[in-house]
Each structure stands twice: as C-alpha cells, then as structure tokens.
Design a protein around this motif. Sequence first.
Motif, PDB file in Angstrom:
ATOM      1  N   GLY A  72       0.830  -1.202   0.000  1.00  0.00           N
ATOM      2  CA  GLY A  72       0.000   0.000   0.000  1.00  0.00           C
ATOM      3  C   GLY A  72       0.866   1.255   0.000  1.00  0.00           C
ATOM      4  O   GLY A  72       0.563   2.237  -0.684  1.00  0.00           O
ATOM      5  N   ASP A 168      -7.883   7.396   0.227  1.00  0.00           N
ATOM      6  CA  ASP A 168      -7.432   6.074   0.645  1.00  0.00           C
ATOM      7  C   ASP A 168      -8.690   5.321   1.076  1.00  0.00           C
ATOM      8  O   ASP A 168      -9.292   5.613   2.111  1.00  0.00           O
ATOM      9  CB  ASP A 168      -6.432   6.217   1.802  1.00  0.00           C
ATOM     10  CG  ASP A 168      -5.846   4.882   2.225  1.00  0.00           C
ATOM     11  OD1 ASP A 168      -6.547   3.853   2.098  1.00  0.00           O
ATOM     12  OD2 ASP A 168      -4.702   4.863   2.700  1.00  0.00           O
ATOM     13  N   THR A 192      -3.384  -5.327   1.012  1.00  0.00           N
ATOM     14  CA  THR A 192      -3.048  -6.182   2.153  1.00  0.00           C
ATOM     15  C   THR A 192      -4.273  -6.446   3.029  1.00  0.00           C
ATOM     16  O   THR A 192      -4.348  -7.472   3.703  1.00  0.00           O
ATOM     17  CB  THR A 192      -1.998  -5.432   3.013  1.00  0.00           C
ATOM     18  OG1 THR A 192      -0.976  -4.923   2.158  1.00  0.00           O
ATOM     19  CG2 THR A 192      -1.407  -6.324   4.076  1.00  0.00           C
ATOM     20  N   LYS A 193      -5.223  -5.518   3.014  1.00  0.00           N
ATOM     21  CA  LYS A 193      -6.313  -5.537   3.990  1.00  0.00           C
ATOM     22  C   LYS A 193      -7.547  -6.245   3.426  1.00  0.00           C
ATOM     23  O   LYS A 193      -7.476  -7.431   3.160  1.00  0.00           O
ATOM     24  CB  LYS A 193      -6.609  -4.098   4.437  1.00  0.00           C
ATOM     25  CG  LYS A 193      -5.358  -3.248   4.737  1.00  0.00           C
ATOM     26  CD  LYS A 193      -4.592  -3.714   5.967  1.00  0.00           C
ATOM     27  CE  LYS A 193      -3.227  -3.065   6.104  1.00  0.00           C
ATOM     28  NZ  LYS A 193      -3.202  -1.612   6.146  1.00  0.00           N
TER      29      LYS A 193
HETATM   30  C1  LIG Z   1      -2.217  -0.611   5.898  1.00  0.00           C
HETATM   31  C2  LIG Z   1      -2.615   0.676   5.322  1.00  0.00           C
HETATM   32  C3  LIG Z   1      -1.812   1.340   4.397  1.00  0.00           C
HETATM   33  C4  LIG Z   1      -0.447   0.813   3.991  1.00  0.00           C
HETATM   34  O1  LIG Z   1      -0.531  -0.381   3.301  1.00  0.00           O
HETATM   35  P1  LIG Z   1       0.638  -1.492   3.318  1.00  0.00           P
HETATM   36  O2  LIG Z   1       0.103  -2.530   2.432  1.00  0.00           O
HETATM   37  O3  LIG Z   1       0.805  -1.921   4.731  1.00  0.00           O
HETATM   38  O4  LIG Z   1       1.870  -0.828   2.814  1.00  0.00           O
HETATM   39  C5  LIG Z   1      -2.270   2.531   3.881  1.00  0.00           C
HETATM   40  N1  LIG Z   1      -3.459   3.049   4.259  1.00  0.00           N
HETATM   41  C6  LIG Z   1      -4.256   2.450   5.150  1.00  0.00           C
HETATM   42  C7  LIG Z   1      -5.555   3.074   5.515  1.00  0.00           C
HETATM   43  C8  LIG Z   1      -3.877   1.243   5.719  1.00  0.00           C
HETATM   44  O5  LIG Z   1      -4.660   0.659   6.627  1.00  0.00           O
END
Ligand SMILES: *Cc1c(COP(=O)(O)O)cnc(C)c1O
Length: 390
Positions: A72, A168, A192-193
């Motif tokens: 991310g 975001d 990732t989430k």
């Molecule tokens: C985790 C996250 C990121 C960063 O993403 P990564 O995959 O960990 O680099 C950016 N924005 C939000 C809202 C996040 O929860």
Amino acid sequence: MSATKIIHSIPSDPLTGAISVPVYQTSTFIQEAPGVNKGFDYARSNNPTRKVLEDVVAKLEGGNGAFAFATGLAAIDAVLKLLTTGDEIIAVDDIYGGAYRLFTHVYEKLGINIKYVDTTDPENVANAVSSKTKLIWIESPTNPTLKVSNISAIATIAEEVNALLVVDNTFASPIAQQPLSLGADIVIHSGTKYIGGHSDLVAGLVVTKTASLSEKIKFVQNASGGVLGPWDCFLTIRGIETLDIRYRKQCQNAEKVAQFLVKHESVQDVYFPGLKTHKNHDIARRQQNGLFGGIVSFTLKEDTVEAANSFVTSTAFFKLAESLGGVKSLLCHPPQMTHASVPRERRLEAGIKDSLIRLSCGIEGAQDLIDDLASAFKQQPKEKKLLQVI
Ligand SMILES: *Cc1c(COP(=O)(O)O)cnc(C)c1O
C-alpha cells in the motif's frame, strides 16, 4: 458492483480454459522482432497476471485504470511522485501512520509542504487550501479513529483550486464506497487488507479516474518499479472473488461488537461510523451504501497504556497483530503499534488516546467475538492481581 459482476469480471484463461487465472511467473517475453510482441515485453512494465488484477480493480472502483504495487505504501509513494518541490498537500489529520512517516520523513525533505487538517468538516479544508495545493489526501473512514469525511463536498473544493482529491479507500473497500463516483480523482488501497482479505500478502493499488492520470501513474510504476509479483497478484485476485461476502459479514460482526462495547462499563468511547452518536453517521450512511466497515475502535475508562496492554493480551480469537481486514479477527494498540511513528502529541491531537484499541472483526460468529471481548474485560492487569494477593 454486485457479487455476481465481481466474480464474473475475473476472466478464465482463453488459451487453455483454466477457470482460474494463471500465474505468469516470468521475467521477460519472447519478441518476434524488436518491438513486436503480444502486448508484453518485460515483467516490470507489464505481466498478464498483474493485468487481470489491475483490470478487475479498475472495474471495482469504476476507474479508467488501476495499478498494482508491492505494498500500500508503494502505491501511496507512486502518487506522491506526481508532485514537485514547492507543491502542497492538505491531508487528513488522522492519517495512516505509515503515510505520515512517508510524507514527513521523505517528502517534506524534498520540499513538499504538508498541512494536516480535520477533514470531517469541509470548511477546514476550504480554509487550508492555497494556489500551491496539488493534492488533498483523505481517508474515510480513517485509521484508527474511524472519522468520516464528506467526499463529494471535498471534491468540489479540490476542483476549485485545481488540486487532485486522493481517497485512501482501504477501510471502506469498493464494496461500501466508490470515491471516484463521488468526485475523487485517485483511489488508493492497501490490498493487504480487505481486498486480499486473508492476511497472507502485502499489496497496494492505485486507481485513476482519467486516461491522463492513468498514463502518469503507469509511467511512475514502470520508472520506479515497485510492482506486485505475479503470485501475489494471483492471491489478490482470489481474494477479490470473496470480497463481497467477506466484507458484508465483517460489517455485521462489527455492528454487533460496537453495540456490545457501547454498553460495557469499562469502555469510555466507541468509534464506529454505524453508531448514531458518530459525528458523521449520516454522511457515512449515504456515501458507504449503508455499510459501516469491519473496524471498531474504543478507549478504556482507565485511559493508560498499561490498561490497554492488559486487554490486548487477554483475548483468544482476536489475535494481537498489526494489519486488518482479514477473515481472522485481529486487534491492536495503535499508540504502540501502527501509529508508533506518530509523536504522542500529534496522536493526542488526532484523538488517538493512550488506551485506544482497534478491533478488526473477521468472519467468525459474532457471539464468539463478543464472548471473547467480554472475558478479556474480566482479566485484570497482572500487577493488580499481585497487589490483591498481597
Ligand atoms: C495498511 C494501510 C496502508 C499501507 O498499506 P501497506 O500494504 O501496509 O503498505 C495505507 N493506508 C491504510 C488506511 C492502511 O490501513
């Protein structure tokens, strides 16, 4: 986009009929003559597995194009590379800790100015913008205090000063919210989430509204090279197949968990956009298709790091870990974990109190999750137990 459309937007393999997307684990592609190829020449520039992922994500967000990155933060970094020295960003004050670190410790050094404002009131954004503002950067809902900003109102302000609005959308996911349709120019995801959804990869996505923005991001993606590898593209595509059903279940669980926490005697405040007491509940209801996400944060009556530590080490199903959005429930203590890189003073300004705990509800049974939290509240800090014995 309906669950049916999502699932069927993922193509089967036209060459073999394989129902799932092949993993093109290759670095290069044979050319018939210099510059004559089948649309692929080198895997940094493009890869067939990545292309499927990017096309599907562009459709999910209603964008012109989408671009997959290694994380991310690499996605966020690619957008920041559109700027030059002297440009200004207006950013949400409760920004993701890693984004704060990148903005402050990398881009401020290069002469990019960043102003943090409470974007939950569009007035604050209108007052902060200037002729130098090139990006307005929001998260909605935010991490970890679940603040909600009015995307279309802020899009209007961005347009007036010729700035791009970046949202975001990690927490809402494309199931709850499609910022481009509300006037945003660029959408970011930590894949990732929720999009990946199984806590088994890191990935990032940038989605662009116009062909001209697609061209610019594509250029940065190839020039800087922080691309997502084919295997992780495959896993992300597989995650997207179940995104709709997972996200909806996580939202249901979070609503029930929030209701439980609101009534609990040890809890001070509960942060969840689905609560009528949430500052921007009505905006959240409208712009998030009636879905409020799977994240619930709360503070303890005993507002100390020690009390939070005791709680986060006492749950069974909620595992103590960074990250969120996976099928397994997780919890974390942002002041010591995700937001440790943000100075305490700034954390408190953004409403991240010492005892703030963030829950990411998975897809387990809601009652099991509630029982888990109830029993963690009954645990007492080890020191206190000792004192009682004495
Ligand atoms: C985790 C996250 C990121 C960063 O993403 P990564 O995959 O960990 O680099 C950016 N924005 C939000 C809202 C996040 O929860």
